[in-house]
Design an enzyme around this catalytic site. Structure first.
Site, PDB file in Angstrom:
ATOM      1  N   GLY A  45     -69.213   0.934  16.808  1.00  0.00           N
ATOM      2  CA  GLY A  45     -68.417  -0.013  17.589  1.00  0.00           C
ATOM      3  C   GLY A  45     -67.124   0.670  17.990  1.00  0.00           C
ATOM      4  CD  GLN A  50     -61.079   1.205  17.224  1.00  0.00           C
ATOM      5  OE1 GLN A  50     -62.073   0.606  17.665  1.00  0.00           O
ATOM      6  NE2 GLN A  50     -61.125   1.955  16.149  1.00  0.00           N
ATOM      7  CB  CYS A  94     -61.402   1.610  10.878  1.00  0.00           C
ATOM      8  SG  CYS A  94     -60.668   1.216  12.473  1.00  0.00           S
ATOM      9  CG  LEU A  95     -64.664   5.209  14.831  1.00  0.00           C
ATOM     10  CD1 LEU A  95     -65.279   5.100  16.208  1.00  0.00           C
ATOM     11  CD2 LEU A  95     -65.229   6.398  14.070  1.00  0.00           C
ATOM     12  CG  HIS A 136     -64.401  -3.466  12.310  1.00  0.00           C
ATOM     13  ND1 HIS A 136     -64.027  -2.979  11.088  1.00  0.00           N
ATOM     14  CD2 HIS A 136     -63.873  -2.616  13.227  1.00  0.00           C
ATOM     15  CE1 HIS A 136     -63.291  -1.886  11.260  1.00  0.00           C
ATOM     16  NE2 HIS A 136     -63.189  -1.640  12.543  1.00  0.00           N
ATOM     17  CD  GLU A 137     -65.488  -2.461  16.850  1.00  0.00           C
ATOM     18  OE1 GLU A 137     -66.034  -1.784  15.964  1.00  0.00           O
ATOM     19  OE2 GLU A 137     -64.373  -2.182  17.334  1.00  0.00           O
ATOM     20  CG  HIS A 140     -60.094  -2.817  16.244  1.00  0.00           C
ATOM     21  ND1 HIS A 140     -59.055  -2.110  15.696  1.00  0.00           N
ATOM     22  CD2 HIS A 140     -61.211  -2.289  15.693  1.00  0.00           C
ATOM     23  CE1 HIS A 140     -59.522  -1.197  14.849  1.00  0.00           C
ATOM     24  NE2 HIS A 140     -60.832  -1.277  14.833  1.00  0.00           N
TER      25      HIS A 140
END
Ligand code: K2U
Ligand code: ZN
Length: 172
Positions: A45, A50, A94-95, A136-137, A140
């Site tokens: 994702g 981000q 998380c990236l 999760h996205e 963000h």
């Protein structure tokens, strides 16, 4: 084109993103760039903030079985309209917070609406890893990171590690 992924702490990762009013080719290209960036990371994702774009756009593809066809989803203005009382615990990463993992509890099943890349309204029920990832996205897009669900001490520890990582990357 692959984009640079912002690393926590970064004020842009704490902002509430703006809804997408009109679909443009620029936004469609951005979504494709986000998918390319996500697959390259690799991740399942990625949210627009981000990569420093404060619009309500996420991409997901939680197909993990080799050999299974990928299912890239481009979701503009995604919204959870219903969620189960039953919850799931998943060790999230998380990236934007590389190499840090912690258990997060979220609703197991969520009903989500969004506008797709053709401007059509979609609605789907997600469970399992898809449900965890979409939540999760969407977090963000509201300036929320998975570490915000952790105890303050654990969150501070991870934030300090990221500040050290950013100092090292700046020197490299
Ligand atoms: O938003 C992101 O940073 C992308 C995350 C999404 C994600 C995190 C935790 C749980 C589900 C989704 C990255 O994909 S983290 C890499 C990853 C890969 C496979 C499974 C879980 C996490
Ligand atoms: Zn993340």
């Amino acid at each position: 084109m692959k984009c640079n992924i912002l690393i926590h702490p970064d004020p842009r990762l704490k902002k509430v993103c703006a809804p997408v009013a009109d679909l443009t080719d620029e936004l469609r290209t951005l979504a494709d760039d986000m998918l390319e960036t996500m697959y390259d990371a690799p991740g399942i994702g990625l949210a627009a903030p981000q990569i420093g774009v404060l619009d309500r756009l996420i991409v997901v593809d939680c197909v993990k079985e080799e050999g299974e066809a990928p299912r890239p989803l481009i979701m503009f203005n995604p919204e959870v309209i219903a969620s189960s009382d039953e919850t799931n615990v998943y060790e999230e990463g998380c990236l934007s917070i590389p190499d840090q993992y912690a258990e997060v509890t979220r609703p197991k099943v969520v009903d989500v609406t969004w506008m797709d890349e053709n401007g059509n309204l979609q609605q789907e029920t997600f469970d399992g890893l898809w449900a965890t990832c979409v939540q999760h996205e969407i977090d963000h897009l509201n300036g929320k990171l998975f570490i915000d669900y952790l105890k303050p001490l654990k969150r501070q520890m991870i934030t300090r590690k990221m500040q050290k990582l950013k100092r090292e990357r700046a020197r490299a």
